[in-house]
Design a protein around this motif. Structure first.
Motif, PDB file in Angstrom:
ATOM      1  N   SER A   1       6.210   3.886   0.799  1.00 27.12           N
ATOM      2  CA  SER A   1       5.352   2.722   0.572  1.00 27.12           C
ATOM      3  C   SER A   1       5.073   2.069   1.910  1.00 27.12           C
ATOM      4  N   GLY A   2       4.135   1.142   1.922  1.00 26.96           N
ATOM      5  CA  GLY A   2       3.833   0.373   3.118  1.00 26.96           C
ATOM      6  C   GLY A   2       3.607  -1.069   2.759  1.00 26.96           C
ATOM      7  N   ALA A   3       3.809  -1.934   3.738  1.00 28.13           N
ATOM      8  CA  ALA A   3       3.555  -3.359   3.516  1.00 28.13           C
ATOM      9  C   ALA A   3       3.086  -3.976   4.821  1.00 28.13           C
ATOM     10  N   ILE A   4       2.091  -4.850   4.713  1.00 28.21           N
ATOM     11  CA  ILE A   4       1.604  -5.555   5.887  1.00 28.21           C
ATOM     12  C   ILE A   4       1.620  -7.057   5.596  1.00 28.21           C
TER      13      ILE A   4
ATOM     14  N   GLY B   1       0.821  -1.204   0.000  1.00 30.31           N
ATOM     15  CA  GLY B   1       0.000   0.000   0.000  1.00 30.31           C
ATOM     16  C   GLY B   1       0.848   1.242   0.000  1.00 30.31           C
ATOM     17  N   PRO B   2       0.203   2.414   0.040  1.00 27.07           N
ATOM     18  CA  PRO B   2       0.950   3.673  -0.050  1.00 27.07           C
ATOM     19  C   PRO B   2       1.773   3.983   1.197  1.00 27.07           C
TER      20      PRO B   2
ATOM     21  N   SER C   1      -2.210   3.956   6.155  1.00 24.34           N
ATOM     22  CA  SER C   1      -3.353   3.554   5.332  1.00 24.34           C
ATOM     23  C   SER C   1      -3.646   2.070   5.483  1.00 24.34           C
ATOM     24  N   LEU C   2      -2.608   1.263   5.557  1.00 22.36           N
ATOM     25  CA  LEU C   2      -2.806  -0.176   5.693  1.00 22.36           C
ATOM     26  C   LEU C   2      -3.431  -0.536   7.036  1.00 22.36           C
TER      27      LEU C   2
END
Length: 692
Positions: free
Chosen positions: A469-472, A329-330, A334-335
């Motif tokens: 960026s993001g990551a989950i 994700g951005p 947000s995630l």
């Protein structure tokens, strides 16, 4: 008689509950007059009387003043209570100056022993203790003049002698009495000091000089310990097998354009970047991958490859397995909002959501909103200064559905033991889902989410040497529990995915070079190049029509663990001198989770509050010397509203603390010992900083 009173082992006067626990625990008087049986001679040559256990006639006479003194403490309690608070497990040590007056006969015929409170020091400072030259001169003058102005006239009937006091009112001025006359200053005869007093002054003068010299030597030691020599960029392709911490930092810096291209503030001086917790610098491996993705845009070919590579990289960086599901994700915020919305499927009325008190607002507000919308109850896991795992079981129940916890606070800098947290939750609430915000931790340590058995773990690329960026990452079981609807919407950010892949290349580069001296055997031996030598910087594989074979080969066995091991070694050596400097500073309070926290869990995020200088002013002063840091609450507002932090920052206005927060210095492995030295020297030059 002028006396000094100390309250010893007094229940915390800054705590509401303890305020109501009377009588006070213990009183000691020290006074400068003869006494048959001194209990102790530790108070700088003065005589000490234990008023709670008096035996001689003189001691019992002085003990008669205790009720009057206690009334003063009641008044102090009443007046101070609205303004101060603290830890109920602690105690205050107060130094108070009193005047004991002549006994008077009350209307009911009872003899009263009045006392008058002159001054309160909480806690007493050695700088105002008996024997220090400057403080003693002031105290001697004040007490000498007060005795001849107010005490002796009542005892002997002599005329008041003004001494060094100057009247503020003349006849006719507002507030002056009709017969007021200005009193002239007169020189009074000095009282010859006793032999004990002379010896005491000599002793304390020596002590004062020694302590000042020790402080100067300590600062010099800190400077020397933080000085690692030149921080010039190292040739990234030529690193010897035996690395010092300084050499490793220099090698890492060589991977960043920031440190050798346009590295000045308005072209005047090099920039020292200590705001890494807000976003790290970007190595050339990341920039190269992003550039390639931009120059060769094709969403159905290279674009999809970058996405797959990004997911695989995140799994390896966080220690996840192939069964873990990665959502991109951005950004992390947000995630987390998206994930909390997904939890509407399994959270309902009467359920409970545990939220850690050190969480970033992005990991607090979505869960609080979920609780309000679903009728669930939020349970606050507060900061207490003790190991939070100890208090966790009492907060859990069979209705606990979510435990939202930050792996590390972006203010306090302590990495929590995820394994211990998971074990505690599984015992009481086996069906609860553990959601971890790893944004502040991921740049510094290996999360190893598979071993910790957490359900969800989120990271931010731009705070881990990558792009915005993001990551989950979610376990397969946790992911399937929330199925329904797309997890990623719209067109993927292929350039950001390429950058995440570049982050993996960079960490592999760090892992594949030499061995840090004195740190034991790592796994770099598992990373030979074709000729058996240590690897050079890992380059992104070329595209040949979209093929993907071998694009993860840079992650040799143990590469990520080795990279993080080296990062931790360097960062620990960087943060230690600054933490030691702040902890020894009388006016600076380091914000951290308490003495229980293991040293190895301390990350290089150092937040501090100066009792007299605002965080904004510290940042501005540092900026003038080319040092980039940051002030504020860092979107971790609950930390600054917590009783634990307010008590740690006694003397700092509550509203200012909650609004302005602290100054934060956050390091990464590419910072250098010389930069730590420069920071400490810069702070020493700030007016009012006042360490020595």
């Amino acid at each position: 008689v002028f006396i000094n009173i100390f309250t010893v082992n007094l229940p915390a006067v800054h705590n509401v509950k303890c305020h109501l626990e009377y009588p006070w625990a213990h009183f000691l008087f020290s006074f400068a007059c003869s006494c048959p049986r001194p209990i102790s001679n530790q108070f700088a040559g003065e005589i000490v009387i234990d008023l709670m256990n008096s035996s001689t006639e003189d001691e019992q006479l002085l003990s008669s003043y205790l009720p009057s003194i206690v009334r003063h403490f009641h008044s102090l309690h009443k007046e101070f209570l609205p303004y101060i608070s603290g830890d109920p497990s602690g105690f205050e040590y107060l130094g108070c100056d009193f005047v004991l007056s002549h006994p008077t006969l009350a209307e009911d015929g009872v003899l009263e022993y009045p006392s008058f409170l002159l001054e309160v020091n909480a806690p007493p400072s050695q700088d105002t203790a008996t024997g220090l030259a400057i403080a003693e001169e002031v105290h001697d003058a004040v007490l000498h003049d007060l005795i001849h102005l107010a005490v002796m006239p009542r005892i002997t009937g002599t005329e008041p002698r003004l001494g060094g006091w100057i009247p503020c009112l003349s006849p006719g001025e507002k507030g002056a009495t009709a017969d007021a006359t200005p009193l002239m200053r007169t020189k009074t005869a000095e009282i010859p000091p006793s032999k004990a007093a002379i010896l005491n002054r000599i002793r304390w003068a020596i002590f004062e000089r020694r302590r000042r010299r020790e402080s100067e030597m300590e600062l010099e030691r800190l400077m020397k310990g933080a000085d690692g020599g030149s921080d010039a960029p190292h040739d990234g392709d030529d690193l010897t097998v035996d690395l010092s911490l300084q050499e490793f930092s220099n090698f890492a810096r060589a991977q960043y354009s920031f440190f050798y291209d346009h590295c000045g503030l308005e072209g005047t001086q090099p920039t020292i970047f200590l705001e890494n917790a807000g976003g790290t610098q970007v190595p050339k491996q990341v920039a190269t991958c992003v550039r390639i993705a931009l120059e060769r845009r094709h969403r159905s070919g290279p674009g999809l490859v970058w996405v797959r590579r990004a997911r695989d990289t995140v799994r390896r960086l966080l220690g996840a397995t192939d069964e873990h599901v990665v959502t991109l994700g951005p950004n992390a915020s947000s995630l987390l909002i998206f994930l909390a919305e997904k939890f509407r499927q399994i959270v309902g009325p009467g359920d409970e959501i545990v939220i850690a008190g050190w969480n970033h607002d992005a990991h607090r507000l979505p869960w609080e909103r979920l609780a309000v919308d679903t009728g669930a109850r939020t349970v606050h896991w507060k900061l207490t200064g003790r190991d939070p795992v100890e208090s966790l079981p009492a907060l859990l129940s069979s209705r606990t559905r979510v435990v939202a916890v930050g792996h590390c606070s972006n203010v306090l800098g302590h990495a929590h033991d995820l394994g211990a947290i998971v074990r505690a939750v599984r015992v009481v609430a086996p069906s609860a889902r553990i959601v971890v915000d790893g944004v502040a931790a991921a740049p510094h340590l290996f999360a190893d989410v598979a071993a910790a058995c957490v359900d969800w773990y989120v990271m931010a690329g731009h705070k881990t040497f990558g792009p915005h960026s993001g990551a989950i990452v979610g376990s397969a079981k946790a992911f399937l529990e929330l199925e329904g609807g797309p997890w990623e919407t719209g067109t993927a950010n292929y350039e950001a995915c390429a950058g995440l892949y570049g982050t993996g290349l960079y960490l592999a580069t760090l892992a594949g070079h030499g061995e840090i001296a004195g740190e034991g055997q790592g796994t770099a031996q598992d990373a030979p190049s074709g000729d058996g030598e240590a690897r050079g910087p890992v380059a992104p594989p070329a595209f040949d029509g979209g093929g993907t074979e071998g694009d993860m080969d840079h992650f040799f066995p143990g590469a990520v663990e080795e990279a993080y091991r080296r990062i931790r070694s360097v960062e620990g050596a960087l943060a230690a001198p600054l933490l030691e400097y702040f902890r020894g500073h009388p006016r600076v309070q380091v914000l951290e989770e308490g003495p229980w926290a293991p040293v190895e869990h301390r990350l290089p995020i150092v937040s501090a509050v100066h009792r007299d200088i605002s965080a904004d002013d510290v940042v501005a002063h540092c900026a003038g010397s080319g040092i980039i840091c940051r002030s504020g609450t860092f979107l971790s507002s609950q930390i600054f509203k917590s009783e634990y932090v307010r008590c740690a920052c006694l003397g700092v206005d509550k509203e200012i603390l909650e609004e302005k927060g602290a100054v934060r210095f956050s390091f990464a492995h590419y910072n250098t010992p010389q930069e730590v030295r420069s920071l400490i020297l810069c702070l020493e030059k700030l007016e009012g900083w006042g360490r020595i």
